[in-house]
Design an enzyme around this catalytic site. Structure first.
Site, mmCIF file in Angstrom:
data_model
loop_
_atom_site.group_PDB
_atom_site.id
_atom_site.type_symbol
_atom_site.label_atom_id
_atom_site.label_comp_id
_atom_site.label_asym_id
_atom_site.label_seq_id
_atom_site.Cartn_x
_atom_site.Cartn_y
_atom_site.Cartn_z
ATOM 1 C CG ASP A 51 36.277 31.855 77.785
ATOM 2 O OD1 ASP A 51 35.780 31.224 76.836
ATOM 3 O OD2 ASP A 51 35.975 33.042 78.032
ATOM 4 C CG ASP B 171 29.591 36.941 75.895
ATOM 5 O OD1 ASP B 171 30.550 37.364 75.225
ATOM 6 O OD2 ASP B 171 29.342 35.719 76.060
ATOM 7 C CE LYS C 165 35.352 38.676 71.479
ATOM 8 N NZ LYS C 165 34.510 37.989 72.462
ATOM 9 C CD GLU D 247 35.284 37.373 76.112
ATOM 10 O OE1 GLU D 247 35.907 36.310 75.927
ATOM 11 O OE2 GLU D 247 34.957 38.140 75.190
#
Ligand code: AMP
Length: 612
Positions: A189, A8, A70, A166
């Site tokens: 999420d 992850d 990211k 994800e």
């Protein structure tokens, strides 16, 4: 034990796991900790430092310490929130780069250092090398972002076996394969920098993603920023004379750290004491921050997830009572306010049985187990978040793979030339939901050549293939020569991620206007085909018409020309239909003439010669 690790690669923290005797385990580093902060510090001399040590440097050397990289992955100039970072993000020559002192690096390189650190941690823990990985990305990552992630993995020394979404990974981690068939699951999420909502369906042991939605710029970092602003206000209210000092990078970084820490604690406690003992001029500051103050700041941010949830439910054609489970992923979902909010939207208490920080990594590890054959009963399917297509004549979007198609998938269509003697075709690859090409994002374009031919004779097949990693390959082939071209997306992607969410909203807002524009364009294309065709038919066989019939056709031609100028769609449609109808006899004459000519040619041809 399998060789493939699950990773992850998070905005805030990253994790790595491996299957061990059929169980996914998250590997700890030397200090026994499983979360590796996604932070890289570049000292003035020596090698970059990654993880916890680097995270501590955020306070001391914020301009040399890269975090939330990211958010920059696969971004193009103009698409970054560069001013929100204390380090220097440059946008030049079509590239986003990060400058640290004299050095310049890229988001991919920074991510590869984080991945390399995870690799080293895993190898030290396992006592052997790991070279293959499954890496997760937000469902909303576009092609360029997925490819950038894959490249970062490769730069870190991994063969990247799969890039998976994800939320899909999280569903696996929650063990939802144990639910009854046809169960529907919502995965909410909310992480440091990304929000994803996905609706999955379990069917005969297979997970299918029914819809995804989200925002790549929404998360816990936004809450931190608001909290820092609140602390700044409180400090300046008490010590107005140090207002400017608060803008120094070191102090800002310290405030950010304090705010973040307070936010985490407020998920457990109703109030926390914040103390800053050494403000400039030997001043100090103490403040008791209540959970409800944090909640007042966080509420508007969390509320922004609502429209995505509703849209995702809408796309999946479900209502809340159709859901069997709602699961939570991402550190922010530990906040009681988020849990309440999710319960309200989905009208049920969310399942909190898994550690929301680790669910994605556990799922990636399970996927690694599936790929290596350790687990065979589950197959994962993902969907495309936005439609993909090409621009066609008149500037229209021609969808080849519709939004929410299950991937991997392949689809194609045949195209022809709109103009006589055209000897090539530009294939402009588009992503988006709008009817007109100009309103969608151009992912890239390329030219495919063919022999000069009359209008409508070329045959170019265009095929889109989205592979299991969600990466798009575009192939165009001229069927007469077999010549083909494949699109190199990495050099030409031009997608603004920030507007993924905006794109869908805009397509709804403009649905009527866009549709009207499409209908107009298509009708006008028809008129522009009809007019020259009638003109050339009149030249060839017009003398066989009665004067009355000829005048009537000329009147109908003028009506189409006028309607084209009027921009009145009903008028143009009626004029096209009347011209079509009024030229039936002319068309018959034309066909008769063509047949007579063909007959004549046949009669003139010498008889075929025999083989002996
Ligand atoms: P992730 O991207 O899933 O690692 O999530 C990281 C985000 O979750 C960051 O914004 C963290 O500050 C936030 N976070 C982690 N733990 C908590 C917590 N206990 N309460 C509130 N936010 C948290």
């Amino acid at each position: 034990m399998t060789d493939i690790v699950g990773i992850d690669l998070g905005t805030t923290n990253s994790l790595i796991g491996i299957m061990d005797s059929g169980f996914p385990i998250i590997l700890a580093d030397k200090e026994g900790l499983r979360l590796t902060p996604s932070v890289v510090h570049y000292p003035a001399s020596g090698e970059p430092v990654v993880g916890r040590t680097a995270a501590r440097m955020r306070v001391i050397a914020p301009e040399r310490t890269i975090f939330s990289v990211k958010r920059l992955m696969g971004r193009r100039p103009g698409e970054t929130d560069k001013d929100t970072f204390p380090f220097s993000v440059a946008e030049a020559q079509g590239k986003v780069s990060i400058s640290v002192g004299e050095k310049s690096t890229t988001p991919e390189e920074v991510s590869s250092l984080i991945l390399r650190k995870l690799k080293t941690n895993a190898e030290q823990g396992l006592g052997r090398s790991v070279d293959r990985a499954v890496i997760t990305v937000p469902a909303y990552f576009n092609d360029l972002q997925r490819q950038a992630t894959k490249r970062a993995g490769e730069m870190a020394g991994f063969a990247v076996e799969r890039i998976i979404n994800e939320p899909t990974a999280a569903a696996l981690a929650y063990g939802l394969d144990r639910l009854k068939d046809r169960s529907k699951i919502a995965v909410y999420d909310l992480g440091g920098g990304t929000f994803d909502i996905s609706i999955l369906e379990l069917n005969e042991g297979v997970f299918r993603v029914l819809s995804t939605n989200g925002n790549t710029r929404l998360g816990g970092d936004d809450i931190d920023r608001e909290l820092v602003r609140l602390l700044e206000e409180r400090i300046t209210a008490r010590h107005p004379e140090i207002r400017n000092d608060l803008k120094t990078a070191a102090l800002l970084a310290q405030l950010r750290e304090l705010a973040h820490d307070a936010k985490l604690r407020l998920s457990e406690e109703p109030a926390v004491q914040i103390d800053i003992p050494f403000l400039p001029g030997n001043r100090r500051f103490g403040y008791l921050l209540a959970r409800r103050e944090l909640e007042a700041l966080a509420r508007p941010i969390i509320r922004r997830t609502r429209s995505h949830c509703l849209r995702s439910m809408d796309d999946a054609k479900l209502s809340p009572h159709d859901l069997d489970e709602v699961i939570l992923v991402g550190g922010v979902t530990r906040m009681p306010l988020v849990r309440q909010f999710v319960a309200e939207i989905f009208q049920r208490l969310p399942n909190t049985s898994q550690n929301p920080d680790e669910a994605v990594a556990v799922g990636a590890t399970i996927q690694a187990g599936i790929l290596s054959g350790d687990i065979q009963s589950i197959v994962l399917l993902d969907v495309t978040p936005l439609s993909l297509g090409i621009e066609t004549f008149g500037g229209l979007m021609n969808v080849i793979i519709p939004r929410n198609s299950t991937i991997p998938c392949k689809a194609g269509e045949m195209f022809t030339n709109a103009v006589a003697n055209q000897k090539s075709m530009w294939i402009k690859v588009l992503q988006g939901e709008r009817e007109l090409a100009k309103d969608n994002w151009e992912l890239g374009s390329f030219e495919i050549e063919f022999a000069r031919v009359p209008k409508g004779v070329a045959r170019v097949g265009v095929q889109f293939e989205i592979d299991a990693n969600g990466i798009l390959h575009v192939l165009a082939r001229d069927t007469s020569t077999g010549r083909e071209r494949v699109l190199d997306l990495t050099s030409a992607v031009d997608v603004s991620d920030e507007t993924v969410e905006k794109m869908i909203a805009e397509s709804l807002d403009h649905a009527f206007d866009d549709m009207a524009e499409r209908v107009w364009t298509e009708t006008a294309i028809k008129s522009n085909e009809l007019l020259p065709a009638v003109k050339s038919a009149l030249t060839l066989v017009g003398d066989q018409l009665t004067d009355r019939n000829r005048e009537e056709i000329e009147r109908l031609v003028s009506a189409v020309t006028e309607a084209l100028e009027s921009k009145d769609i009903q008028k143009l449609k009626a004029a096209n239909a009347a011209l079509d109808e009024g030229t039936q006899h002319l068309a018959t004459l034309l066909i008769d003439r063509a047949m007579a000519e063909a007959e004549k040619r046949r009669a003139q041809r010498p008889p075929p010669t025999g083989s002996r």
